[in-house]
Design a protein around this motif. Structure first.
Motif, PDB file in Angstrom:
ATOM      1  N   SER A   6       0.816  -1.212   0.000  1.00 18.59           N
ATOM      2  CA  SER A   6       0.000   0.000   0.000  1.00 18.59           C
ATOM      3  C   SER A   6       0.849   1.260   0.000  1.00 18.59           C
ATOM      4  N   SER A   7       2.133   1.131   0.318  1.00 20.90           N
ATOM      5  CA  SER A   7       3.023   2.294   0.339  1.00 20.90           C
ATOM      6  C   SER A   7       3.662   2.580  -1.017  1.00 20.90           C
ATOM      7  N   ILE A   8       3.447   1.704  -1.991  1.00 17.96           N
ATOM      8  CA  ILE A   8       4.089   1.872  -3.296  1.00 17.96           C
ATOM      9  C   ILE A   8       3.455   3.028  -4.057  1.00 17.96           C
ATOM     10  N   TYR A   9       4.293   3.940  -4.525  1.00 22.37           N
ATOM     11  CA  TYR A   9       3.830   5.048  -5.362  1.00 22.37           C
ATOM     12  C   TYR A   9       4.115   4.775  -6.838  1.00 22.37           C
ATOM     13  N   ALA A  10       5.269   4.211  -7.108  1.00 27.17           N
ATOM     14  CA  ALA A  10       5.635   3.895  -8.488  1.00 27.17           C
ATOM     15  C   ALA A  10       6.566   2.697  -8.494  1.00 27.17           C
ATOM     16  N   MET A  11       6.614   2.029  -9.630  1.00 27.32           N
ATOM     17  CA  MET A  11       7.532   0.912  -9.817  1.00 27.32           C
ATOM     18  C   MET A  11       8.203   1.060 -11.168  1.00 27.32           C
ATOM     19  N   GLY A  12       9.323   0.380 -11.308  1.00 22.74           N
ATOM     20  CA  GLY A  12      10.046   0.497 -12.560  1.00 22.74           C
ATOM     21  C   GLY A  12      10.907  -0.713 -12.854  1.00 22.74           C
ATOM     22  N   TRP A  13      11.298  -0.794 -14.107  1.00 22.20           N
ATOM     23  CA  TRP A  13      12.260  -1.801 -14.559  1.00 22.20           C
ATOM     24  C   TRP A  13      13.571  -1.093 -14.887  1.00 22.20           C
ATOM     25  N   GLU A  23      26.742   0.895 -16.506  1.00 21.66           N
ATOM     26  CA  GLU A  23      25.998   1.313 -15.334  1.00 21.66           C
ATOM     27  C   GLU A  23      24.524   0.914 -15.486  1.00 21.66           C
ATOM     28  N   ARG A  24      23.863   0.838 -14.354  1.00 23.96           N
ATOM     29  CA  ARG A  24      22.430   0.524 -14.373  1.00 23.96           C
ATOM     30  C   ARG A  24      21.666   1.664 -15.031  1.00 23.96           C
ATOM     31  N   GLU A  25      20.666   1.323 -15.832  1.00 30.22           N
ATOM     32  CA  GLU A  25      19.867   2.336 -16.497  1.00 30.22           C
ATOM     33  C   GLU A  25      18.380   2.027 -16.320  1.00 30.22           C
ATOM     34  N   SER A  26      17.588   3.090 -16.346  1.00 28.46           N
ATOM     35  CA  SER A  26      16.153   2.944 -16.260  1.00 28.46           C
ATOM     36  C   SER A  26      15.608   2.488 -17.609  1.00 28.46           C
ATOM     37  N   VAL A  27      14.714   1.526 -17.577  1.00 29.87           N
ATOM     38  CA  VAL A  27      14.095   1.011 -18.797  1.00 29.87           C
ATOM     39  C   VAL A  27      12.670   1.553 -18.951  1.00 29.87           C
ATOM     40  N   ALA A  28      11.872   1.396 -17.900  1.00 28.28           N
ATOM     41  CA  ALA A  28      10.480   1.848 -17.944  1.00 28.28           C
ATOM     42  C   ALA A  28       9.957   1.989 -16.522  1.00 28.28           C
ATOM     43  N   THR A  29       9.056   2.939 -16.331  1.00 26.50           N
ATOM     44  CA  THR A  29       8.454   3.138 -15.018  1.00 26.50           C
ATOM     45  C   THR A  29       6.943   3.277 -15.158  1.00 26.50           C
ATOM     46  N   ILE A  30       6.236   3.020 -14.056  1.00 27.50           N
ATOM     47  CA  ILE A  30       4.788   3.119 -14.063  1.00 27.50           C
ATOM     48  C   ILE A  30       4.295   3.603 -12.719  1.00 27.50           C
ATOM     49  N   ASN A  31       3.355   4.544 -12.748  1.00 24.52           N
ATOM     50  CA  ASN A  31       2.728   5.003 -11.527  1.00 24.52           C
ATOM     51  C   ASN A  31       1.770   3.923 -11.040  1.00 24.52           C
ATOM     52  N   TRP A  32       1.839   3.594  -9.754  1.00 22.71           N
ATOM     53  CA  TRP A  32       1.128   2.421  -9.273  1.00 22.71           C
ATOM     54  C   TRP A  32      -0.386   2.623  -9.220  1.00 22.71           C
ATOM     55  N   ASP A  92      14.440   5.907 -24.316  1.00 21.86           N
ATOM     56  CA  ASP A  92      14.354   6.024 -25.772  1.00 21.86           C
ATOM     57  C   ASP A  92      14.737   4.725 -26.468  1.00 21.86           C
ATOM     58  N   SER A  93      15.662   4.000 -25.883  1.00 23.32           N
ATOM     59  CA  SER A  93      16.174   2.783 -26.518  1.00 23.32           C
ATOM     60  C   SER A  93      15.147   1.661 -26.589  1.00 23.32           C
ATOM     61  N   VAL A  94      14.062   1.757 -25.807  1.00 22.87           N
ATOM     62  CA  VAL A  94      13.073   0.679 -25.796  1.00 22.87           C
ATOM     63  C   VAL A  94      11.688   1.138 -26.235  1.00 22.87           C
ATOM     64  N   LYS A  95      11.525   2.418 -26.485  1.00 26.18           N
ATOM     65  CA  LYS A  95      10.208   2.917 -26.907  1.00 26.18           C
ATOM     66  C   LYS A  95       9.744   2.214 -28.173  1.00 26.18           C
ATOM     67  N   GLY A  96       8.480   1.799 -28.150  1.00 28.28           N
ATOM     68  CA  GLY A  96       7.925   1.105 -29.304  1.00 28.28           C
ATOM     69  C   GLY A  96       8.213  -0.384 -29.316  1.00 28.28           C
ATOM     70  N   ARG A  97       9.095  -0.847 -28.439  1.00 29.36           N
ATOM     71  CA  ARG A  97       9.413  -2.281 -28.377  1.00 29.36           C
ATOM     72  C   ARG A  97       8.999  -2.909 -27.050  1.00 29.36           C
ATOM     73  N   PHE A  98       9.119  -2.180 -25.972  1.00 22.97           N
ATOM     74  CA  PHE A  98       8.795  -2.686 -24.635  1.00 22.97           C
ATOM     75  C   PHE A  98       7.502  -2.040 -24.143  1.00 22.97           C
ATOM     76  N   THR A  99       6.738  -2.798 -23.373  1.00 22.31           N
ATOM     77  CA  THR A  99       5.521  -2.280 -22.764  1.00 22.31           C
ATOM     78  C   THR A  99       5.488  -2.653 -21.288  1.00 22.31           C
ATOM     79  N   ILE A 100       5.370  -1.647 -20.428  1.00 24.02           N
ATOM     80  CA  ILE A 100       5.261  -1.881 -18.996  1.00 24.02           C
ATOM     81  C   ILE A 100       3.779  -1.861 -18.619  1.00 24.02           C
ATOM     82  N   SER A 101       3.392  -2.751 -17.719  1.00 23.08           N
ATOM     83  CA  SER A 101       1.994  -2.799 -17.277  1.00 23.08           C
ATOM     84  C   SER A 101       1.950  -3.341 -15.861  1.00 23.08           C
ATOM     85  N   LYS A 102       0.752  -3.353 -15.278  1.00 22.63           N
ATOM     86  CA  LYS A 102       0.621  -3.795 -13.894  1.00 22.63           C
ATOM     87  C   LYS A 102      -0.730  -4.422 -13.666  1.00 22.63           C
ATOM     88  N   ASP A 103      -0.785  -5.253 -12.639  1.00 21.11           N
ATOM     89  CA  ASP A 103      -2.043  -5.828 -12.160  1.00 21.11           C
ATOM     90  C   ASP A 103      -2.092  -5.543 -10.672  1.00 21.11           C
TER      91      ASP A 103
END
Length: 118
Positions: A29-36, A44-53, A62-73
């Motif tokens: 219940s404390s989660i505000y956002a999650m990401g890959w 170095e570690r890089e951000s791939v995609a994030t989603i507001n919970w 930019d490197s994954v736009k149009g190829r990757f899709t982030i989603s949640k249940d």
């Protein structure tokens, strides 16, 4: 205390697809956002995609736009990353992470390896 566990990584040929999952437990219940995020060998570690919970707003590297899709249940406290088509440069350890409102990403999963062969 939120705990995260990734699954779904593996070896795939270029042009193929994978679907990563991240299961959250404890204090969700404390989660505000999650990401890959990902870390390739020697990089170095890089951000791939994030989603507001709650609202579901997403963002992508930019490197994954149009190829990757982030989603949640939300009902299952699970986040996903559909990756298609995959490229060799997508090879990395993929991590999911969660953050609270106003905080940086502070909870991380152990990671799952994604290897894309050419």
């Amino acid at each position: 205390q939120v705990q995260l566990v990734e699954s779904g990584g593996g070896l795939v040929q270029a042009g193929g697809s994978l679907r990563l999952s991240c299961a959250a437990s404890g204090g969700t219940s404390s989660i505000y956002a999650m990401g890959w995020f990902r870390r390739a060998p020697g990089q170095e570690r890089e951000s791939v995609a994030t989603i507001n919970w709650s609202g579901g707003t997403t963002s992508y590297a930019d490197s994954v736009k149009g190829r990757f899709t982030i989603s949640k249940d939300n009902a299952k406290n699970t986040m996903f990353l559909q990756m298609n088509p995959l490229k060799p440069e997508d090879t990395a350890v993929y991590y999911c992470a969660a953050r609270r409102f106003g905080k940086s990403y502070e909870t991380w999963g152990p990671g799952t390896q994604v290897t894309v062969s050419s």
